[in-house]
Write a protein that holds these residues in place. Structure first.
Motif, PDB file in Angstrom:
ATOM      1  N   ILE A  58       3.952   5.320  -5.661  1.00 57.90           N
ATOM      2  CA  ILE A  58       3.782   6.009  -7.318  1.00 57.90           C
ATOM      3  C   ILE A  58       2.629   6.827  -7.396  1.00 57.90           C
ATOM      4  N   HIS A  59       1.541   6.943  -6.780  1.00 62.08           N
ATOM      5  CA  HIS A  59       0.320   8.001  -7.215  1.00 62.08           C
ATOM      6  C   HIS A  59       1.473   9.506  -6.936  1.00 62.08           C
ATOM      7  N   ARG A  60       2.298   9.632  -5.986  1.00 58.82           N
ATOM      8  CA  ARG A  60       2.975  10.423  -5.789  1.00 58.82           C
ATOM      9  C   ARG A  60       3.776  11.485  -6.904  1.00 58.82           C
ATOM     10  N   VAL A  61       4.540  10.229  -7.128  1.00 55.65           N
ATOM     11  CA  VAL A  61       5.816  11.100  -8.265  1.00 55.65           C
ATOM     12  C   VAL A  61       5.178  10.438  -9.554  1.00 55.65           C
ATOM     13  N   LEU A  62       3.704   9.891 -10.020  1.00 52.83           N
ATOM     14  CA  LEU A  62       2.894  10.242 -10.811  1.00 52.83           C
ATOM     15  C   LEU A  62       2.350  11.807 -10.997  1.00 52.83           C
ATOM     16  N   ALA A  63       2.772  12.679 -12.306  1.00 48.52           N
ATOM     17  CA  ALA A  63       1.945  13.794 -12.473  1.00 48.52           C
ATOM     18  C   ALA A  63       0.356  13.596 -12.755  1.00 48.52           C
ATOM     19  N   THR A  72       0.774  -1.338   0.064  1.00 45.55           N
ATOM     20  CA  THR A  72      -0.169  -0.031   0.001  1.00 45.55           C
ATOM     21  C   THR A  72       0.602   1.007  -0.094  1.00 45.55           C
ATOM     22  N   ARG A  73       2.377   1.524   0.685  1.00 43.95           N
ATOM     23  CA  ARG A  73       2.590   2.533   0.910  1.00 43.95           C
ATOM     24  C   ARG A  73       3.556   2.600  -0.652  1.00 43.95           C
ATOM     25  N   ALA A  74       4.059   1.570  -1.174  1.00 41.88           N
ATOM     26  CA  ALA A  74       4.387   1.515  -2.823  1.00 41.88           C
ATOM     27  C   ALA A  74       3.009   1.798  -3.634  1.00 41.88           C
ATOM     28  N   LEU A  75       2.223   2.145  -3.283  1.00 37.01           N
ATOM     29  CA  LEU A  75       1.527   2.358  -4.549  1.00 37.01           C
ATOM     30  C   LEU A  75       0.891   3.639  -4.305  1.00 37.01           C
ATOM     31  N   HIS A  76       0.807   4.220  -2.620  1.00 43.51           N
ATOM     32  CA  HIS A  76       1.007   5.862  -2.673  1.00 43.51           C
ATOM     33  C   HIS A  76       2.359   6.179  -2.761  1.00 43.51           C
TER      34      HIS A  76
END
Length: 236
Positions: free
Chosen positions: A115-120, A109-113
């Protein structure tokens, strides 16, 4: 979203599935868990990505990748998906080719957060995962039963969509052909790998070999390897 759908499979290969879903041309993209960097190279040479940052947690594999003659637009980096060393909104696209289930379940879950953070905003997350179904899964399950990890990876993706981090645009089920001429080639690919903490006991190795050789034909052992691809998109 579906963990598996035996009625939905088509015969295909990862690059062709990707080509039908996403266009990395001219984009700066992130690949998390690049393995032997096969898809990393294709992202540049076939798909025209302007720059690929490719991470890997296996230091031995990372060292082998750094010895390759890779395009200069590829940056190799040590690190896991749960802690991405990049600013917010940097990437147009993020790729995980059969790597999410290798993230410790407590960190998915932390990893997906991350990824969400670094995606435009509007950026895409492409995740392909092996599906635990069929003869190939039964064989490789004797080496390491990843049923729980793969289910946890799917649950984490489903949870990220339900939480509003991503919208699910597409889900594709495909089977890729895999052929191994003999036991030595299969063992080198799946058993004698650098990330294995310790050798398999000889009795277990013999059991796996016997199971593999039941699939042998004069032209080798041939399998269909089932996969699921989820294309998710960050809202905005």
């Amino acid at each position: 979203m579906r963990l598996n759908d035996p009625t939905a499979y088509r015969l295909d290969r990862e690059p062709e599935v990707l080509a039908g879903l996403l266009d990395p041309a001219g984009q700066e993209v992130l690949e998390l868990g690049c393995g032997a960097a096969w898809m990393t190279r294709l992202l540049v040479e076939r798909f025209g990505a302007a720059r690929v940052v490719a991470t890997e947690v296996d230091r031995a594999q990372l060292a082998r990748n750094r010895a390759l003659d890779l395009p200069p637009t590829i940056e190799l980096r040590e690190g896991g998906a749960e802690a991405i060393a990049d600013p917010d909104g940097r990437y147009a696209q993020v790729f995980m080719f059969k790597s999410l289930h290798h993230v410790p379940p407590a960190l998915m879950t932390r990893a997906l957060h991350e990824i969400h953070r670094v995606l435009a905003p509007g950026g895409a997350l492409y995740v392909s995962e092996p599906v635990y179904w069929g003869p190939f899964a039964e064989l490789t399950g004797l080496i390491h039963d990843e049923r729980a990890e793969r289910a946890a990876a799917f649950a984490a993706l489903e949870g990220a969509v339900e939480a509003g981090l991503f919208d699910c645009e597409h889900e594709v089920f495909y089977q890729a052909e895999g052929s191994y001429p003999d036991w030595a080639h299969f063992a080198a690919r799946f058993i004698d790998v650098s990330h294995r903490a310790e050798p398999l006991p000889e009795a277990r190795r013999a059991e796996i070999r016997a199971a593999f050789e039941r699939h042998l034909t004069p032209s080798g052992a041939h399998f269909l390897k089932p996969h699921r691809v989820d294309l998710l998109r960050k809202p905005g």
